[in-house]
Design an enzyme around this catalytic site. Sequence first.
Site, PDB file in Angstrom:
ATOM      1  N   HIS A  47       0.884  -1.239   0.044  1.00 26.99           N
ATOM      2  CA  HIS A  47       0.005  -0.132   0.094  1.00 26.99           C
ATOM      3  C   HIS A  47       0.782   1.282  -0.072  1.00 26.99           C
ATOM      4  CE1 HIS A  47      -3.802  -2.263   0.202  1.00 26.99           C
ATOM      5  NE2 HIS A  47      -3.348  -2.658   1.530  1.00 26.99           N
ATOM      6  N   GLN A 150      -0.850 -13.429   5.218  1.00 25.36           N
ATOM      7  CA  GLN A 150      -2.113 -12.525   5.606  1.00 25.36           C
ATOM      8  C   GLN A 150      -3.357 -12.912   5.280  1.00 25.36           C
ATOM      9  OE1 GLN A 150      -0.754  -8.228   5.553  1.00 25.36           O
ATOM     10  NE2 GLN A 150      -2.950  -7.776   4.673  1.00 25.36           N
ATOM     11  N   GLU A 152      -7.445 -12.298   5.430  1.00 26.86           N
ATOM     12  CA  GLU A 152      -8.148 -11.359   5.505  1.00 26.86           C
ATOM     13  C   GLU A 152      -9.613 -11.480   4.886  1.00 26.86           C
ATOM     14  OE1 GLU A 152      -5.726  -7.751   4.012  1.00 26.86           O
ATOM     15  OE2 GLU A 152      -4.887  -9.420   2.830  1.00 26.86           O
ATOM     16  N   ASP A 178      -9.421  -5.474   5.745  1.00 27.24           N
ATOM     17  CA  ASP A 178     -10.231  -6.130   4.587  1.00 27.24           C
ATOM     18  C   ASP A 178     -11.070  -7.244   5.081  1.00 27.24           C
ATOM     19  OD1 ASP A 178      -9.091  -5.053   2.505  1.00 27.24           O
ATOM     20  OD2 ASP A 178      -7.107  -5.838   2.727  1.00 27.24           O
TER      21      ASP A 178
END
Length: 253
Positions: A47, A150, A152, A178
Site C-alpha cells: 500500500h 496475511q 483477511e 479487509d
Amino acid sequence: MARLGFARRLAEADRCLVGTWLKIPALEPVEILADAGFDYLVIDQEHAPLTLEFAYQATVVAQGAGMSVLVRVPDRSGSHLQRLLDSGVDGILVPRVTTVEEASAAARQMLFSPGGDRGLGTTSRAGRWGGLSRQEYLRFGDEEVMRAVQLEDRGVLEQVEQVLDVPGLNGVFLGMGDLGLSTGRPGSDPEIQKLVDRLLSAARARSIPAGTAVQTAAQARQAADRGYSYVMVSNDTSLLRSAATSAVAEFRA
C-alpha cells in the site's frame, strides 16, 4: 555480531513485540522509529510506493539501529520474495492469501530445497557476502526468518487450521480492515470475533505467532492481552499527520 531472525526473536520474547508500518520512501523515518523504541518495522510494499532498492536500504538502516525488519510484499505472486530474503530481511508478510493452496505456494517460495523452492544465494547480504557458511545461511533462512501469510477473508479463516498446518509457515497475520470489507461487518461483530478467536486458538495450538495491526497503543495492549505475539501500531504517515495536526490545533487554540 549475530542477530536474531524475527521467528526466533518471537519465540524467545516474554512479551508482545510492537512495531509499525513504514510507508514514506525516506530513511529518516526509519531512524526516528528506531529511536522511539519500536521492536520492528514493516516495510509496506502493498500500500505504499516502496521499491526493492528502497526496501534494501531501509532494511540495512533499521537493522543497524536495532530493529527487526518485515516486508509486506506487493502481492502473493512470489516475484519479490527471493530478492527480499537475500537482502537479509527478518520476515515476510504475503498479503491476500485466500486458500490453503496459496498459503502452501507462498511458504514453498520462502523455504530452501528440499522443503521449498528458494534458491541458494550465499554471497548475498543474507549470507553476509559469503561470510556465513552454507550450513548457517540455510539454517538461518529456514529457522529464523518469519514466513507469514496475511488472512483477511472470511472463507480462508473458516479453514484456518488447514492453513496453519501448511509446512514451513511460521507466522500468521490477521488483516481486520479487509476482513471487514469482505464480510460487510464491523470488527466488533460477534461473528467476526468468533473468527478471530478461532485463528488465535489455532495459532496457539501450533505455537505459531499471530499478529495484527491497530491504530492506538490502547488497542495494541488489548491485542497483546488477547494473545497476539506481535502488533503493528499506526504507521509513519499517520503518526506524522497526528503530530502535525495536534501542533497546529494547539497553536490556533
